[in-house]
Design a protein around this motif. Structure first.
Motif, PDB file in Angstrom:
ATOM      1  N   ASP A   1      -4.934  25.248  -9.436  1.00 26.01           N
ATOM      2  CA  ASP A   1      -4.902  25.947 -10.722  1.00 26.01           C
ATOM      3  C   ASP A   1      -3.566  26.658 -10.876  1.00 26.01           C
ATOM      4  N   LYS A   2      -3.232  26.964 -12.110  1.00 27.23           N
ATOM      5  CA  LYS A   2      -1.945  27.597 -12.396  1.00 27.23           C
ATOM      6  C   LYS A   2      -1.739  28.873 -11.584  1.00 27.23           C
ATOM      7  N   GLU A   3      -2.786  29.681 -11.434  1.00 31.40           N
ATOM      8  CA  GLU A   3      -2.651  30.948 -10.708  1.00 31.40           C
ATOM      9  C   GLU A   3      -2.314  30.725  -9.231  1.00 31.40           C
ATOM     10  N   CYS A   4      -2.974  29.756  -8.628  1.00 32.60           N
ATOM     11  CA  CYS A   4      -2.709  29.474  -7.210  1.00 32.60           C
ATOM     12  C   CYS A   4      -1.302  28.931  -7.011  1.00 32.60           C
ATOM     13  N   ILE A   5      -0.901  28.016  -7.868  1.00 34.24           N
ATOM     14  CA  ILE A   5       0.445  27.457  -7.758  1.00 34.24           C
ATOM     15  C   ILE A   5       1.487  28.537  -8.023  1.00 34.24           C
ATOM     16  N   ALA A   6       1.235  29.402  -8.998  1.00 39.60           N
ATOM     17  CA  ALA A   6       2.171  30.490  -9.305  1.00 39.60           C
ATOM     18  C   ALA A   6       2.318  31.436  -8.116  1.00 39.60           C
ATOM     19  N   ALA A   7       1.221  31.726  -7.425  1.00 40.78           N
ATOM     20  CA  ALA A   7       1.290  32.597  -6.254  1.00 40.78           C
ATOM     21  C   ALA A   7       2.107  31.938  -5.147  1.00 40.78           C
ATOM     22  N   ARG A   8       1.866  30.655  -4.900  1.00 38.52           N
ATOM     23  CA  ARG A   8       2.642  29.962  -3.868  1.00 38.52           C
ATOM     24  C   ARG A   8       4.115  29.909  -4.248  1.00 38.52           C
ATOM     25  N   GLU A   9       4.397  29.704  -5.531  1.00 41.60           N
ATOM     26  CA  GLU A   9       5.780  29.677  -5.997  1.00 41.60           C
ATOM     27  C   GLU A   9       6.450  31.044  -5.789  1.00 41.60           C
ATOM     28  N   MET A  10       5.717  32.115  -6.064  1.00 41.11           N
ATOM     29  CA  MET A  10       6.252  33.466  -5.880  1.00 41.11           C
ATOM     30  C   MET A  10       6.591  33.717  -4.410  1.00 41.11           C
ATOM     31  N   TYR A  11       5.680  33.345  -3.510  1.00 39.58           N
ATOM     32  CA  TYR A  11       5.928  33.539  -2.075  1.00 39.58           C
ATOM     33  C   TYR A  11       7.121  32.710  -1.615  1.00 39.58           C
ATOM     34  N   TYR A  12       7.194  31.467  -2.075  1.00 37.23           N
ATOM     35  CA  TYR A  12       8.293  30.603  -1.668  1.00 37.23           C
ATOM     36  C   TYR A  12       9.624  31.141  -2.188  1.00 37.23           C
ATOM     37  N   ALA A  13       9.667  31.560  -3.436  1.00 38.51           N
ATOM     38  CA  ALA A  13      10.898  32.109  -4.010  1.00 38.51           C
ATOM     39  C   ALA A  13      11.330  33.375  -3.264  1.00 38.51           C
ATOM     40  N   ALA A  14      10.379  34.232  -2.946  1.00 34.38           N
ATOM     41  CA  ALA A  14      10.713  35.460  -2.200  1.00 34.38           C
ATOM     42  C   ALA A  14      11.227  35.115  -0.809  1.00 34.38           C
ATOM     43  N   TYR A  15      10.666  34.085  -0.198  1.00 32.58           N
ATOM     44  CA  TYR A  15      11.157  33.641   1.109  1.00 32.58           C
ATOM     45  C   TYR A  15      12.578  33.125   0.981  1.00 32.58           C
ATOM     46  N   LEU A  16      12.844  32.287  -0.023  1.00 34.90           N
ATOM     47  CA  LEU A  16      14.189  31.742  -0.216  1.00 34.90           C
ATOM     48  C   LEU A  16      15.213  32.847  -0.471  1.00 34.90           C
ATOM     49  N   ASP A  17      14.809  33.879  -1.186  1.00 37.66           N
ATOM     50  CA  ASP A  17      15.707  35.001  -1.497  1.00 37.66           C
ATOM     51  C   ASP A  17      15.925  35.923  -0.306  1.00 37.66           C
ATOM     52  N   GLY A  18      15.192  35.701   0.770  1.00 37.96           N
ATOM     53  CA  GLY A  18      15.340  36.521   1.962  1.00 37.96           C
ATOM     54  C   GLY A  18      14.447  37.750   1.979  1.00 37.96           C
ATOM     55  N   GLY A  19      13.585  37.891   0.980  1.00 35.32           N
ATOM     56  CA  GLY A  19      12.703  39.051   0.913  1.00 35.32           C
ATOM     57  C   GLY A  19      11.499  38.949   1.826  1.00 35.32           C
ATOM     58  N   LEU A  20      11.154  37.748   2.245  1.00 33.38           N
ATOM     59  CA  LEU A  20      10.021  37.542   3.143  1.00 33.38           C
ATOM     60  C   LEU A  20      10.479  36.732   4.346  1.00 33.38           C
ATOM     61  N   THR A  21       9.890  37.019   5.478  1.00 33.91           N
ATOM     62  CA  THR A  21      10.175  36.247   6.687  1.00 33.91           C
ATOM     63  C   THR A  21       9.162  35.119   6.832  1.00 33.91           C
ATOM     64  N   LEU A  22       9.494  34.155   7.650  1.00 32.66           N
ATOM     65  CA  LEU A  22       8.563  33.069   7.935  1.00 32.66           C
ATOM     66  C   LEU A  22       7.308  33.632   8.608  1.00 32.66           C
ATOM     67  N   GLU A  23       7.470  34.637   9.444  1.00 35.95           N
ATOM     68  CA  GLU A  23       6.315  35.255  10.099  1.00 35.95           C
ATOM     69  C   GLU A  23       5.382  35.869   9.057  1.00 35.95           C
ATOM     70  N   TRP A  24       5.954  36.517   8.034  1.00 38.39           N
ATOM     71  CA  TRP A  24       5.136  37.102   6.976  1.00 38.39           C
ATOM     72  C   TRP A  24       4.397  35.997   6.235  1.00 38.39           C
TER      73      TRP A  24
END
Length: 75
Positions: free
Chosen positions: A31-54
């Motif tokens: 669903d759009k909400e689930c994909i949007a959440a995964r996209e948010m986490y991935y974008a934050a990871y790419l930007d360096g805001g989240l670690t792989l461990e997180w």
């Protein structure tokens, strides 16, 4: 980003693929909400805001895909 969708693994026999697809649909994993959440986490990871461990702790699907697809940042 296609890797943000949950799909049955290639090579599953028909019955298993159908059961996996039914589970994906029942849990509304694409669903759009689930994909949007995964996209948010991935974008934050790419930007360096989240670690792989997180990601492994809070968004294991995204973490597994980052590693599987060779997209993990080196420490």
């Amino acid at each position: 980003m296609s890797f943000l969708q949950v799909l049955p693994a290639p090579g599953l026999h028909d019955e298993a693929r159908e059961r996996v697809q039914a589970t994906i649909e029942r849990l509304k994993l694409n669903d759009k909400e689930c994909i949007a959440a995964r996209e948010m986490y991935y974008a934050a990871y790419l930007d360096g805001g989240l670690t792989l461990e997180w990601l492994r702790e809070w968004s294991p699907f995204v973490a597994r895909e980052v590693v599987r697809q060779g997209l993990a940042r080196l420490p």
